[in-house]
Design a protein around this motif. Structure first.
Motif, short mmCIF file in Angstrom:
data_model
loop_
_atom_site.label_atom_id
_atom_site.label_comp_id
_atom_site.label_asym_id
_atom_site.label_seq_id
_atom_site.Cartn_x
_atom_site.Cartn_y
_atom_site.Cartn_z
N UNK A 57 0.69 -1.12 -0.18
CA UNK A 57 -0.14 -0.02 0.01
C UNK A 57 1.03 1.22 -0.10
N UNK A 58 0.83 1.99 -0.93
CA UNK A 58 1.79 3.13 -1.05
C UNK A 58 1.14 4.70 -0.68
N UNK A 59 0.07 4.59 -0.04
CA UNK A 59 -0.71 5.68 0.29
C UNK A 59 0.01 6.22 1.49
N UNK A 60 0.28 5.25 2.57
CA UNK A 60 1.16 6.08 3.59
C UNK A 60 2.52 6.71 3.30
N UNK A 61 3.04 6.09 2.27
CA UNK A 61 4.26 6.79 1.73
C UNK A 61 3.94 7.86 0.93
N UNK A 62 3.12 8.00 0.28
CA UNK A 62 2.82 9.37 -0.70
C UNK A 62 2.44 10.29 0.48
N UNK A 63 1.45 10.20 1.63
CA UNK A 63 1.10 10.89 2.67
C UNK A 63 2.29 11.71 3.16
N UNK A 64 3.32 10.78 3.45
CA UNK A 64 4.35 11.40 4.60
C UNK A 64 5.69 11.98 3.80
N UNK A 65 5.25 11.79 2.29
CA UNK A 65 6.29 12.12 1.62
C UNK A 65 6.69 13.81 1.46
N UNK A 66 5.71 14.50 1.89
CA UNK A 66 6.21 16.16 1.80
C UNK A 66 5.28 16.88 0.79
N UNK A 67 4.38 16.30 0.14
CA UNK A 67 3.47 17.15 -0.74
C UNK A 67 2.24 18.16 0.25
N UNK A 68 2.10 19.09 -0.32
CA UNK A 68 1.11 20.27 0.39
C UNK A 68 -0.30 19.56 0.53
N UNK A 69 -0.59 18.82 -0.50
CA UNK A 69 -1.97 18.17 -0.23
C UNK A 69 -2.12 16.56 -1.13
#
Ligand SMILES: C[S@@+](CC[C@H](N)C(=O)[O-])C[C@H]1O[C@@H](n2cnc3c(N)ncnc32)[C@H](O)[C@@H]1O
Length: 283
Positions: free
Chosen positions: A243-255
């Motif tokens: 599941x890549x969502x946790x990685x994407x969420x904590x990667x540093x995007x503004x939203x």
């Protein structure tokens, strides 16, 4: 046992010890020495299998993907159409492109170029793929899409796309790639580096079953096929239980806007790829 017989047996044992030719001594000799020919034969066969199967894996994987993607799977194309619809309203950060209403897209793990049809008119595309064997399929396919004004394919790993400058692209697209990369975070770091401020990251991935209570069998199949290395072997490292969502969420995007859903699949074999994730993250 008579005294004479006992003496005879002792004599035989002594003689055997002296000339070192009995069975006991043979087992003491190095096992490898006796099996040298067998060992060399096994190593040679394994080497040939490695060269024929693993050494050529990128080549046959590219060809297999070319065959798979030759005919479009209409139901999934509809999902993609919907997902990429907002691309047409992206405004470039580059004043020159902005004037002409064009945008620059970087697609990672571009493969044969299955997303070309979803790119808006006036797309300047840079494709990245670690597998050189996709290049000819990509180039052949690209000719059919006049909406792509310029396009080059970089054969490199997405963990380090040196050729693409910082803050230089309007959109990064990744579809069905993060399932097969060794590590997700370094790639997301590159996505953030190359995106211009306010740039968009469009992603679509198949993921681990997100409702295991209801779909326990699918979850089990995903784990078994991944841990036994069956799916990764056939599909170039593809893991079914990520599941890549946790990685994407904590990667540093503004939203990050994301949705988990069940995607249409072409046949029962791909039922294990039904749980999907799609979304758009903004730098
Ligand atoms: C399953 S295919 C998906 C292709 C296409 N994006 C699609 O949606 O059908 C995965 C692609 O990602 C590429 N890929 C996998 N890991 C990569 C990496 N670390 N860097 C660049 N490309 C990679 C593979 O070579 C392959 O072309």
């Amino acid at each position: 046992m008579s005294g004479e017989n006992a003496y005879h047996i002792n004599l035989v044992e002594e003689n055997a010890d002296q000339d070192g030719s009995d069975e006991g001594d043979l087992t003491l000799m190095p096992w490898c020495y006796h099996n040298l020919f067998t060992i060399i034969s096994i190593v040679a066969v394994l080497w040939v299998i490695h060269r024929l199967v693993l050494g050529t894996q990128p080549k046959w994987f590219a060809y297999m993907m070319y065959l798979y993607t030759k005919y479009e799977f209409v139901q999934f194309e509809e999902v993609k159409k919907d997902h990429f619809a907002s691309l047409s309203s992206v405004v470039s950060h580059d004043p020159e492109l902005r004037k002409k209403k064009e945008i620059r897209i970087l697609e990672i793990g571009v493969g044969t170029g299955v997303n070309f049809a979803h790119y808006p008119e006036g797309t300047h595309l840079v494709g990245v793929d670690r597998n050189l064997h996709f290049k000819s399929y990509w180039e052949e396919n690209r000719k059919q899409f006049p909406n792509i004004y310029s396009g080059e394919m970089l054969t490199t790993s997405a963990e380090n796309i040196e050729a693409v400058a910082d803050n230089s692209v309007d959109v990064v697209v990744i579809t069905l790639v993060l399932c097969s990369v060794p590590k997700i975070d370094p790639i997301l770091k590159e996505v953030l580096r190359v995106l211009a401020p306010g740039g968009k990251f469009y992603f679509m991935e198949h993921i681990a079953e997100f409702d295991p209570e209801k779909h326990g069998l699918r979850k089990m199949m995903q784990d078994v096929l991944t841990y036994l290395y069956v799916w990764p072997f056939i599909y170039d490292g593809c893991c079914l239980n990520r599941d890549m969502l946790p990685n994407i969420k904590k990667a540093g995007f503004s939203s990050v806007e994301a949705e988990k859903y069940y995607a249409p699949v072409p046949n029962i074999i791909f039922d294990v790829e039904r749980p999907n994730l799609k979304g758009i993250a903004t730098k």
